[in-house]
Design a protein around this motif. Structure first.
Motif, mmCIF file in Angstrom:
data_model
loop_
_atom_site.group_PDB
_atom_site.id
_atom_site.type_symbol
_atom_site.label_atom_id
_atom_site.label_comp_id
_atom_site.label_asym_id
_atom_site.label_seq_id
_atom_site.Cartn_x
_atom_site.Cartn_y
_atom_site.Cartn_z
ATOM 1 N N ALA A 75 53.990 53.975 -26.952
ATOM 2 C CA ALA A 75 53.405 55.320 -26.971
ATOM 3 C C ALA A 75 52.128 55.336 -27.796
ATOM 4 N N ALA A 76 52.101 54.554 -28.879
ATOM 5 C CA ALA A 76 50.897 54.483 -29.708
ATOM 6 C C ALA A 76 49.732 53.874 -28.938
ATOM 7 N N LEU A 77 50.018 52.877 -28.095
ATOM 8 C CA LEU A 77 48.963 52.279 -27.263
ATOM 9 C C LEU A 77 48.375 53.318 -26.319
ATOM 10 N N TYR A 78 49.253 54.116 -25.716
ATOM 11 C CA TYR A 78 48.806 55.082 -24.714
ATOM 12 C C TYR A 78 48.055 56.259 -25.321
ATOM 13 N N ARG A 79 48.061 56.365 -26.644
ATOM 14 C CA ARG A 79 47.218 57.380 -27.280
ATOM 15 C C ARG A 79 45.752 56.957 -27.270
ATOM 16 N N HIS A 80 45.518 55.670 -27.088
ATOM 17 C CA HIS A 80 44.146 55.152 -27.079
ATOM 18 C C HIS A 80 43.681 54.736 -25.688
ATOM 19 N N PHE A 81 44.605 54.292 -24.853
ATOM 20 C CA PHE A 81 44.292 53.899 -23.477
ATOM 21 C C PHE A 81 45.369 54.488 -22.563
ATOM 22 N N ALA A 82 44.945 55.114 -21.489
ATOM 23 C CA ALA A 82 45.903 55.756 -20.588
ATOM 24 C C ALA A 82 46.756 54.747 -19.831
ATOM 25 N N SER A 83 46.265 53.497 -19.715
ATOM 26 C CA SER A 83 46.994 52.476 -18.970
ATOM 27 C C SER A 83 46.504 51.096 -19.391
ATOM 28 N N LYS A 84 47.238 50.069 -18.975
ATOM 29 C CA LYS A 84 46.787 48.704 -19.263
ATOM 30 C C LYS A 84 45.485 48.411 -18.513
ATOM 31 N N ALA A 85 45.343 49.006 -17.336
ATOM 32 C CA ALA A 85 44.103 48.817 -16.572
ATOM 33 C C ALA A 85 42.901 49.302 -17.368
ATOM 34 N N GLN A 86 43.071 50.404 -18.096
ATOM 35 C CA GLN A 86 41.964 50.906 -18.923
ATOM 36 C C GLN A 86 41.629 49.941 -20.053
ATOM 37 N N MET A 87 42.655 49.280 -20.577
ATOM 38 C CA MET A 87 42.407 48.284 -21.629
ATOM 39 C C MET A 87 41.567 47.142 -21.070
ATOM 40 N N PHE A 88 41.952 46.635 -19.894
ATOM 41 C CA PHE A 88 41.188 45.547 -19.281
ATOM 42 C C PHE A 88 39.780 46.011 -18.926
ATOM 43 N N GLU A 89 39.663 47.262 -18.484
ATOM 44 C CA GLU A 89 38.345 47.781 -18.126
ATOM 45 C C GLU A 89 37.435 47.817 -19.354
ATOM 46 N N ALA A 90 37.992 48.224 -20.493
ATOM 47 C CA ALA A 90 37.218 48.259 -21.732
ATOM 48 C C ALA A 90 36.829 46.854 -22.167
ATOM 49 N N LEU A 91 37.718 45.877 -21.945
ATOM 50 C CA LEU A 91 37.419 44.490 -22.299
ATOM 51 C C LEU A 91 36.308 43.944 -21.401
ATOM 52 N N ILE A 92 36.364 44.270 -20.114
ATOM 53 C CA ILE A 92 35.315 43.843 -19.176
ATOM 54 C C ILE A 92 33.973 44.464 -19.566
ATOM 55 N N GLU A 93 34.010 45.730 -19.965
ATOM 56 C CA GLU A 93 32.774 46.402 -20.377
ATOM 57 C C GLU A 93 32.166 45.724 -21.600
ATOM 58 N N PHE A 94 33.021 45.332 -22.547
ATOM 59 C CA PHE A 94 32.528 44.632 -23.734
ATOM 60 C C PHE A 94 31.894 43.290 -23.345
ATOM 61 N N ILE A 95 32.561 42.537 -22.478
ATOM 62 C CA ILE A 95 32.022 41.254 -22.020
ATOM 63 C C ILE A 95 30.662 41.455 -21.355
ATOM 64 N N ALA A 114 43.457 36.650 -15.286
ATOM 65 C CA ALA A 114 44.217 37.622 -16.080
ATOM 66 C C ALA A 114 44.418 38.936 -15.345
ATOM 67 N N LEU A 115 43.695 39.111 -14.237
ATOM 68 C CA LEU A 115 43.733 40.384 -13.521
ATOM 69 C C LEU A 115 44.640 40.353 -12.295
ATOM 70 N N VAL A 116 45.300 39.225 -12.055
ATOM 71 C CA VAL A 116 46.222 39.130 -10.917
ATOM 72 C C VAL A 116 47.352 40.135 -11.107
ATOM 73 N N GLY A 117 47.580 40.968 -10.099
ATOM 74 C CA GLY A 117 48.625 41.975 -10.182
ATOM 75 C C GLY A 117 48.182 43.263 -10.830
ATOM 76 N N GLU A 118 46.934 43.284 -11.365
ATOM 77 C CA GLU A 118 46.413 44.509 -11.962
ATOM 78 C C GLU A 118 45.652 45.301 -10.900
ATOM 79 N N HIS A 119 45.104 46.432 -11.293
ATOM 80 C CA HIS A 119 44.400 47.287 -10.342
ATOM 81 C C HIS A 119 43.200 46.545 -9.755
ATOM 82 N N GLU A 120 43.014 46.689 -8.439
ATOM 83 C CA GLU A 120 41.955 45.926 -7.751
ATOM 84 C C GLU A 120 40.555 46.286 -8.235
#
Length: 228
Positions: free
Chosen positions: A65-85, A132-138
């Motif tokens: 629940a603490a994670l979801y206070r900062h990111f709505a989903s795991k996909a959003q976490m990966f999206e933020a990581l991609i943006e940083f890269i 790392a994105l296999v099985g995640e949102h396309e």
């Protein structure tokens, strides 16, 4: 996730501090960064295992629940990581283009930067190869592909600059045989595509080797073959 310094060639992930005590002291923006650092670090594991939010929360010492206070989903976490890269890579590409006037050397320096970025950031390399994105949102894979298309466009622009200087190189060669001009049929688009394919192939080999094979191994000699 630490910002890129002006003269850095790659971002190195800092080992995240774990435990709920540290997490409680972080400000909201810092907590987001801490979550992404931990995600990237977990991706460095040699075994390719799907990372769950439960495992990430346990690593951080917090609840899901603490994670979801900062990111709505795991996909959003990966999206933020991609943006940083993406921001990191293109910040460095812009620095290289500003400092190096020679188009071929621009492309070579960018290629080496991308290989070294991978070597210093193995977890992020798994994102760049989409493993790392296999099985995640396309949309995440699409975002990485768009980033790579931008990289290829940047390389193409470097080599177009080199081609524009070809006449000057030819004149220099006439007066100094040690100066090697570009071939008459030099095609920036073809070379840029080949160069990106080489870089991505090195990333994949690095990941498949469990991060044992340095992506920049023999790169100097190989880049000379690709670019000239």
């Amino acid at each position: 996730m630490q910002p890129i310094h002006k003269h850095d060639e790659a971002v190195t992930e800092e080992p995240p501090a774990t435990g709920s005590t540290r997490a409680a002291r972080l400000k909201p923006g810092e907590r987001r960064v801490h979550i992404l650092q931990t995600l990237a670090t977990m991706l460095e594991a040699p075994k390719n295992e799907k990372i769950t939010t439960a495992a990430l929360a346990a690593r951080l010492g917090v609840s899901e629940a603490a994670l979801y206070r900062h990111f709505a989903s795991k996909a959003q976490m990966f999206e933020a990581l991609i943006e940083f890269i993406e921001q990191s890579i293109f910040g460095l590409i812009n620095q290289i283009a500003t400092k190096e006037p020679n188009g071929v050397l621009q492309a070579r320096t960018i290629a080496l930067m991308l290989l070294n970025f991978s070597a210093k950031n193995p977890g992020m390399t798994r994102v760049l190869t989409c493993e790392a994105l296999v099985g995640e949102h396309e949309r995440l894979t699409e975002r990485v592909n768009q980033m790579l298309e931008r990289v290829e466009a940047s390389l193409k622009q470097c080599l177009r600059l080199a081609l524009m200087d070809a006449n000057v190189q030819s004149e220099a060669h006439a007066h100094n045989p040690a100066t090697v001009p570009l071939p008459a049929d030099y095609d920036p688009a073809v070379r840029a595509n080949l160069l990106l394919s080489y870089i991505v192939g090195r990333w994949h080999r690095y990941v498949r080797s469990g991060f044992a094979r340095n992506p920049a191994e023999h790169a100097d000699a190989q880049l000379r073959l690709i670019l000239q």
